[in-house]
Write a protein that holds these residues in place. Structure first.
Motif, mmCIF file in Angstrom:
data_model
loop_
_atom_site.group_PDB
_atom_site.id
_atom_site.type_symbol
_atom_site.label_atom_id
_atom_site.label_comp_id
_atom_site.label_asym_id
_atom_site.label_seq_id
_atom_site.Cartn_x
_atom_site.Cartn_y
_atom_site.Cartn_z
ATOM 1 N N UNK A 143 0.835 -1.207 0.000
ATOM 2 C CA UNK A 143 0.000 0.000 0.000
ATOM 3 C C UNK A 143 0.872 1.260 0.000
ATOM 4 N N UNK A 144 1.966 1.195 0.752
ATOM 5 C CA UNK A 144 2.888 2.335 0.783
ATOM 6 C C UNK A 144 3.566 2.520 -0.559
ATOM 7 N N UNK A 145 3.931 1.414 -1.205
ATOM 8 C CA UNK A 145 4.577 1.463 -2.521
ATOM 9 C C UNK A 145 3.664 2.133 -3.550
ATOM 10 N N UNK A 146 2.368 1.861 -3.469
ATOM 11 C CA UNK A 146 1.410 2.435 -4.414
ATOM 12 C C UNK A 146 0.946 3.833 -3.993
ATOM 13 N N UNK A 147 1.533 4.343 -2.919
ATOM 14 C CA UNK A 147 1.237 5.688 -2.410
ATOM 15 C C UNK A 147 -0.255 5.879 -2.105
ATOM 16 N N UNK A 148 -0.834 4.831 -1.520
ATOM 17 C CA UNK A 148 -2.237 4.892 -1.122
ATOM 18 C C UNK A 148 -2.311 5.208 0.371
ATOM 19 N N UNK A 149 -2.778 6.404 0.690
ATOM 20 C CA UNK A 149 -2.844 6.831 2.082
ATOM 21 C C UNK A 149 -4.085 6.235 2.738
ATOM 22 N N UNK A 150 -3.862 5.360 3.688
ATOM 23 C CA UNK A 150 -4.978 4.715 4.375
ATOM 24 C C UNK A 150 -4.483 4.180 5.710
ATOM 25 N N UNK A 151 -5.411 3.738 6.521
ATOM 26 C CA UNK A 151 -5.088 3.198 7.839
ATOM 27 C C UNK A 151 -5.443 1.712 7.840
ATOM 28 N N UNK A 152 -4.516 0.870 8.294
ATOM 29 C CA UNK A 152 -4.718 -0.579 8.334
ATOM 30 C C UNK A 152 -4.846 -1.012 9.796
ATOM 31 N N UNK A 153 -5.981 -1.636 10.134
ATOM 32 C CA UNK A 153 -6.230 -2.075 11.514
ATOM 33 C C UNK A 153 -6.472 -3.580 11.520
ATOM 34 N N UNK A 154 -5.696 -4.281 12.352
ATOM 35 C CA UNK A 154 -5.812 -5.735 12.477
ATOM 36 C C UNK A 154 -6.228 -6.058 13.907
ATOM 37 N N UNK A 155 -7.310 -6.849 14.068
ATOM 38 C CA UNK A 155 -7.812 -7.138 15.413
ATOM 39 C C UNK A 155 -8.281 -8.579 15.522
ATOM 40 N N UNK A 156 -8.255 -9.066 16.755
ATOM 41 C CA UNK A 156 -8.713 -10.410 17.102
ATOM 42 C C UNK A 156 -8.031 -11.489 16.247
ATOM 43 N N UNK A 157 -6.827 -11.203 15.782
ATOM 44 C CA UNK A 157 -6.005 -12.148 15.005
ATOM 45 C C UNK A 157 -6.697 -12.673 13.742
ATOM 46 N N UNK A 158 -7.697 -11.927 13.244
ATOM 47 C CA UNK A 158 -8.343 -12.394 12.011
ATOM 48 C C UNK A 158 -9.002 -11.298 11.179
ATOM 49 N N UNK A 159 -9.362 -10.141 11.808
ATOM 50 C CA UNK A 159 -10.099 -9.109 11.082
ATOM 51 C C UNK A 159 -9.164 -7.998 10.625
ATOM 52 N N UNK A 160 -9.199 -7.709 9.329
ATOM 53 C CA UNK A 160 -8.382 -6.643 8.763
ATOM 54 C C UNK A 160 -9.308 -5.570 8.185
ATOM 55 N N UNK A 161 -9.190 -4.363 8.698
ATOM 56 C CA UNK A 161 -9.997 -3.244 8.209
ATOM 57 C C UNK A 161 -9.081 -2.174 7.634
ATOM 58 N N UNK A 162 -9.419 -1.714 6.440
ATOM 59 C CA UNK A 162 -8.667 -0.632 5.811
ATOM 60 C C UNK A 162 -9.584 0.582 5.723
ATOM 61 N N UNK A 163 -9.101 1.703 6.282
ATOM 62 C CA UNK A 163 -9.911 2.901 6.437
ATOM 63 C C UNK A 163 -9.201 4.101 5.811
ATOM 64 N N UNK A 164 -9.916 5.187 5.599
ATOM 65 C CA UNK A 164 -9.246 6.429 5.207
ATOM 66 C C UNK A 164 -8.212 6.824 6.252
ATOM 67 N N UNK A 165 -7.182 7.511 5.821
ATOM 68 C CA UNK A 165 -6.096 7.816 6.759
ATOM 69 C C UNK A 165 -6.548 8.746 7.885
ATOM 70 N N UNK A 166 -7.664 9.427 7.693
ATOM 71 C CA UNK A 166 -8.175 10.313 8.747
ATOM 72 C C UNK A 166 -9.164 9.614 9.672
#
Length: 731
Positions: free
Chosen positions: A627-650
């Protein structure tokens, strides 16, 4: 502030608005509406049942404009203020470019209201953009919502199309689709729509789907009769003219005489913005095509204020350029005056009177004129008028009988009417006297404010007087015992936000004990939930556990905020987090990883992309790197060892809490956030007070050294109760 009278908030977002020397005609946004709202504000503030009137507009700090527009508060009188709210940066912008920034304007207005000693009793929006703002504020504070459109988008669209402007160009220049959609909403939601004429209701609002079911009242606009006094006053009493007035008259005379070879002739006066809808070119065509009319009178067109035509907006530039070309085409040198500037506060009233003294005529050749304030002003000064038969002038001429209405698309009608007045002294005197008397009868500010206050009071509780008790069938039902979210959140100083799964729920006994405590403390403590669940799944969980609607719901890992009890989405937050959010590009980038499993459709939201992830072989690091290589500004949240959520950087739960704290001015020490897992981490790491329940996951162990985080011994809701006691949010 006197609490016995009304606190009124008038809203007019665009244009350049100040309490003195209004720059009317500077551009398409600084016209009659800006003068109207300033005069209305001053007039309402003088009413005995009004404690305060705020005219809320946009703050502008721009080298190209006067410093006045950069003053946050400008006092107009003891009870009247102009309040300027920043949105969309600080530079001056035309109204069509402000649509994306209205949510910011709303948020900051709410913040401003929070710092007042009371909340407004009425929100009254002027024009479509301010109508949208007033509609949202009215919903937030559960107060009556009034609307005055001044001009309407559907009518404007029809006129532009008939003039040959393409749909593509209209959309590009005027953002007409957004405007019309907003106007439909505003018409549907307004408690009362105030118009200046009956024709406005039929010919403008009648074009809308919601038009027939709306509530209307016709209240003609008012003018300052001391400023716009008859032309003969100074002739009968020379002492009425101050030295300043004499100097103004000399300045105007010298300016006009620069253009005219025969300055002693009567003159035809037009005063308007350089806008295609004002049809200035149609007036010049009429004058230029008739030699007899040219022999009878000179013509003066005051088309806004300009320095350099090339530096103006496209619309204004095109109109002014065409005016100059027409002057040359018809060889109107020595007959047509096109001054570059004028002072509306002093020179315009003097212009009307000078034209009347010359036995001239005022012309409003607009394709459509929804308001017609200049026609009223000219008539008040005793200047006969020729005006468009489309819009406000129809009612004005019916009331005042001060001139002739024409189809301005037909130049021969304009010519015929001008000649009829110019060559017949008896007709001129009749129209002049009728105008003076008619304006005084129908268009005073005292009468306007009396009628407006009658309408306001119909929608307010009984404590505002006898009139208020006459709530008619058009008024909204009385509010429920629970106040609107705006009133409630601005009235409280303490806030508790908790995660749902494994924090609020998990132990029913402690959950219902917590709910009882929240109910007991509801007059001093607001509360809400922050969850990774979508709104639908959040409501499902609350229904399952019989949890009442909280004040705030932060859903989908902080990408959505809703307010109870009617689940009103915070559009300001949505606008804020949309910055640099590119969901389709993110999905395309991550499609290459076969071990990344897309979650079910109910887990996907407009500002949240969700996957299942087995984080073996440092897969999370690989995703972040790509994601960083593609210059996509976002927030990556990983929880409960299985759920991955990608959100706007704000976006995140924590940033959503910060936004609420900023908007409603909760002090950090009086805000407690409670959670149990990794997707609560950024919420717990903020400046507020954090509470981690005893049954938390190992992901949060690293926060044990944080000075603002308390680890409870109690689990689930029992831990939340422990935190409320620990931080002193309950006694």
């Amino acid at each position: 502030m006197n609490t016995n009278g009304l606190y009124l908030q008038l809203i007019s977002v665009h244009g350049l608005i100040r309490g003195h020397s209004l720059e009317l005609g500077r551009d398409a946004d600084t016209g009659g509406q800006t003068k109207y709202v300033v005069e209305l504000t001053k007039a309402l503030a003088r009413h005995e049942q009004v404690a305060r009137v705020d005219l809320v507009t946009r703050l502008v700090c721009d080298k190209a404009t006067a410093e006045d527009y950069c003053t946050p508060i400008e006092h107009l009188s003891e009870n009247a203020r102009i309040v300027r709210i920043q949105c969309g940066g600080r530079r001056y912008r035309r109204k069509e470019l402000l649509w994306p920034h209205l949510e910011e304007f709303i948020d900051k207005t709410i913040k401003f209201i929070n710092n007042q000693d009371r909340q407004p009793d009425i929100f009254h929006g002027h024009y479509a953009d301010a109508g949208y703002v007033a509609m949202q504020l009215s919903a937030a504070f559960d107060t009556p919502f009034f609307f005055t459109g001044h001009s309407m988008g559907r009518n404007k669209l029809a006129k532009l199309l008939s003039s040959g402007t393409s749909k593509t160009e209209i959309e590009r220049q005027y953002k007409i689709t957004r405007r019309i959609e907003t106007e439909e909403q505003v018409i549907q939601r307004a408690d009362m729509i105030i118009t200046s004429t009956q024709q406005e209701i039929e010919k403008q609002y009648g074009l809308y789907d919601n038009g027939p079911t709306a509530s209307y009242t016709v209240i003609p606009p008012g003018i300052d009769l001391d400023t716009f006094h008859p032309y003969y006053d100074s002739q009968l009493d020379i002492d009425l003219l101050s030295e300043e007035a004499k100097q103004t008259k000399v300045t105007l005379r010298n300016e006009l005489h620069r253009f005219w070879l025969h300055p002693d002739k009567p003159f035809i006066l037009a005063l308007c913005r350089p806008d295609q809808r004002k049809n200035i070119t149609g007036l010049i065509d009429a004058y230029g095509s008739d030699q007899e009319l040219q022999a009878l009178a000179n013509i003066a067109i005051f088309a806004g204020i300009r320095q350099d035509i090339n530096s103006m907006e496209e619309n204004e530039k095109a109109v002014l350029t065409d005016m100059l070309l027409q002057m040359d085409r018809y060889d109107l040198y020595g007959k047509l005056a096109i001054p570059k500037k004028h002072d509306f506060a002093t020179e315009v009233p003097a212009l009307y009177r000078m034209c009347a003294q010359s036995k001239g005529v005022f012309v409003n050749p607009a394709l459509v004129e929804p308001f017609g304030l200049t026609i009223i002003e000219a008539s008040a000064c005793g200047l006969p008028i020729v005006a468009t038969n489309d819009g406000g002038p129809v009612d004005i001429v019916a009331n005042c009988r001060s001139g002739i209405l024409v189809d301005v698309s037909k130049t021969e009608e304009i010519v015929k009417s001008l000649k009829a007045i110019l060559i017949d002294p008896e007709s001129w005197e009749k129209y002049s006297n009728n105008g003076i008397n008619g304006v005084r009868k129908h268009y005073s500010w005292i009468a306007h404010c009396h009628s407006t206050m009658e309408q306001y009071l119909k929608f307010l509780p009984d404590q505002y007087g006898q009139e208020a008790s006459k709530i008619n069938s058009q008024a909204r039902p009385l509010a429920s015992k629970r106040p609107s979210f705006g009133k409630r959140l601005l009235g409280l100083k303490k806030l508790m936000i908790t995660d749902i799964d494994n924090t609020l729920v998990g132990d029913n006994d402690s959950l219902y004990q917590l709910l009882d405590i929240l109910q007991e403390n509801n007059r001093k403590l607001a509360w809400g939930v922050a969850t990774g669940r979508s709104l639908e799944l959040t409501l499902e969980a609350m229904t399952e556990y019989n949890i009442p609607m909280p004040d705030v719901l932060i859903c989908s890992v902080g990408t959505e905020i809703y307010y109870g009890p009617d689940l009103r989405m915070d559009k300001g937050w949505q606008q804020h987090i949309s910055h640099l959010w590119k969901p389709e590009e993110i999905k395309e980038t991550l499609a290459q990883f076969e071990w990344l499993i897309f979650q079910e459709s109910e887990g996907q939201r407009s500002h949240k992309i969700s996957y299942y992830l087995n984080n073996e072989e440092n897969r999370l690091d690989i995703l972040n790197a790509e994601l960083k290589k593609q210059k996509l500004r976002c927030k990556v949240i990983f929880s409960h060892n299985q759920f991955l959520d990608i959100l706007p950087h704000r976006a995140s739960k924590g940033k959503a809490v910060n936004y609420l704290q900023y908007k409603y001015e909760f002090l950090p020490r009086y805000v407690m956030v409670a959670g149990d897992s990794g997707n609560d981490a950024d919420m717990l790491m903020g400046k507020t007070r954090g509470l981690i329940v005893g049954n938390h996951s190992e992901e949060l162990e690293f926060l044990k050294r944080s000075p603002r985080v308390y680890f409870s011994e109690g689990e689930y809701a029992a831990g939340v109760i422990e935190g409320l006691w620990h931080y002193g949010l309950i006694g």
